[in-house]
Design an enzyme around this catalytic site. Sequence first.
Site, PDB file in Angstrom:
ATOM      1  N   THR A  18      67.710 -60.683 -36.690  1.00 46.44           N
ATOM      2  CA  THR A  18      67.293 -60.770 -37.908  1.00 46.44           C
ATOM      3  C   THR A  18      66.309 -59.854 -38.327  1.00 46.44           C
ATOM      4  OG1 THR A  18      66.242 -62.230 -39.904  1.00 46.44           O
ATOM      5  CG2 THR A  18      65.955 -62.793 -37.507  1.00 46.44           C
ATOM      6  N   SER A  56      58.460 -67.503 -39.948  1.00 48.88           N
ATOM      7  CA  SER A  56      59.016 -68.594 -39.694  1.00 48.88           C
ATOM      8  C   SER A  56      58.973 -69.085 -38.521  1.00 48.88           C
ATOM      9  CB  SER A  56      60.344 -68.962 -40.619  1.00 48.88           C
ATOM     10  OG  SER A  56      61.473 -68.635 -39.928  1.00 48.88           O
ATOM     11  N   TYR A 116      62.251 -70.365 -37.344  1.00 48.11           N
ATOM     12  CA  TYR A 116      63.346 -70.120 -37.066  1.00 48.11           C
ATOM     13  C   TYR A 116      63.535 -68.420 -36.735  1.00 48.11           C
ATOM     14  CZ  TYR A 116      67.563 -67.222 -38.439  1.00 48.11           C
ATOM     15  OH  TYR A 116      68.598 -66.161 -38.302  1.00 48.11           O
ATOM     16  N   HIS A 117      62.658 -67.822 -37.421  1.00 47.77           N
ATOM     17  CA  HIS A 117      62.353 -66.270 -37.056  1.00 47.77           C
ATOM     18  C   HIS A 117      61.650 -66.056 -35.867  1.00 47.77           C
ATOM     19  CE1 HIS A 117      63.294 -65.707 -41.499  1.00 47.77           C
ATOM     20  NE2 HIS A 117      64.157 -64.869 -41.226  1.00 47.77           N
ATOM     21  N   LYS A 154      64.166 -66.327 -33.152  1.00 47.43           N
ATOM     22  CA  LYS A 154      65.113 -64.918 -33.075  1.00 47.43           C
ATOM     23  C   LYS A 154      64.286 -63.854 -32.141  1.00 47.43           C
ATOM     24  CE  LYS A 154      68.603 -64.826 -35.243  1.00 47.43           C
ATOM     25  NZ  LYS A 154      69.785 -65.253 -35.010  1.00 47.43           N
TER      26      LYS A 154
END
Length: 396
Positions: free
Chosen positions: A159, A194, A196-197, A200
């Site tokens: 991402t 975040s 989530y990021h 990644k």
Amino acid sequence: MASHILILGGDGYLGWPTAMYFSQRGYEVTVVDNYMRRHACDEIDVGMLYPVPTLQARAKIWHEHTGKEIKVVIGDLGDPEVMRSLFNGNVKYDWAVNPQFSGIPETVVHYAEQPSAPYSLMDYKRADITITNNLRVTNNLVFAVRDYARDTHIIKLGTMGEYGTPNIDIEEGWLEIEHKGRKGKFLFPRQAGSLYHTTKVMDTDLLWFAVRMWDLKVTDLMQGPVYGNETEESAIDERLNTIFNYDEVFGTVVNRFVVQAIAGYPLTVYGQGGQTRGYLNIKDTLQCVHRSTETPADKGELRIFNQIMETFSVKELAELTQKVGNKLGHNVEVKSIENPRKEAEEHYYNPSYQGLIDIGVEPHYLTEEVMEQMLRVADRYKDNIRNDVIFRGVKW
């Protein structure tokens, strides 16, 4: 013999269209999922724009229309034995015309992650789910490839959010640095916005470790927010449509704005809307993965592409939605609300994204015509829209 492609997270917004896209082009396709996203949507009670059949049912519908098989495995890839079964022949299919093992895949497309920044920060339980799932699946994948399939090409969906919004140009994954008279090439500095990021970012580090240690072949696609739902393959039968969320938690910003415009719900612009990101049409996601498959990374290479086609601010996206929506007879209102996220609203943003063009991707752009098409699709399902799930106010 047809090339075998394994798609992890094959029930998802991108996974299912990818499966049909490759199947239509003669690949032997296996998809794996455990319905994590569907269960999460049910758990927090957010609606989808239209009902979506199970993965097994969609594979059957696809076969009835095309005669082509997409094999289905329902399983938790956080379990290392489930992952390893996909490479060592111990796999058990939940739907297949020919249940014989398809052999070691030449390509693995890894979408199998909890994909939502807001979900990852709703509370400590969802944070734990995000970290546990995302990192375990990636770790299980690289060990399975190391042990059974070192010639297999891993295509990982990263991402652009890994980079954050640095005050320098964003290169495609790597940066040449000179320090005290010496030069070196390093992964571009990353500052995720975040949890989530952040997972990644950790994925990229796991993949880079596996490439350095075991000479694996990896392409990491740093994708921006995706919009749209219709593809050439889904046009065959609406039951083949992919999952489409329009809520704040799982819906991407363009998809949310399109549904809000149809529902008469003011477009939710966070703050003044200066947040700028790179975007791409779902059709271009399929192109990018296909081109990456046809021109794989070399052994011992972590190849990184920035997977976007153009940049917009949130304000620009809202204005485009409003302009086209009003032209179609909808009274579209844009409303600035207090930003629930900790992020810069005005910032420098200049990413490079030439690599995918160089290997043959032909971009689709977000024109007024494309926006109109999306609005017409959403309008077909307007009776399904629940205004109460559009904005949840998840803060961080």
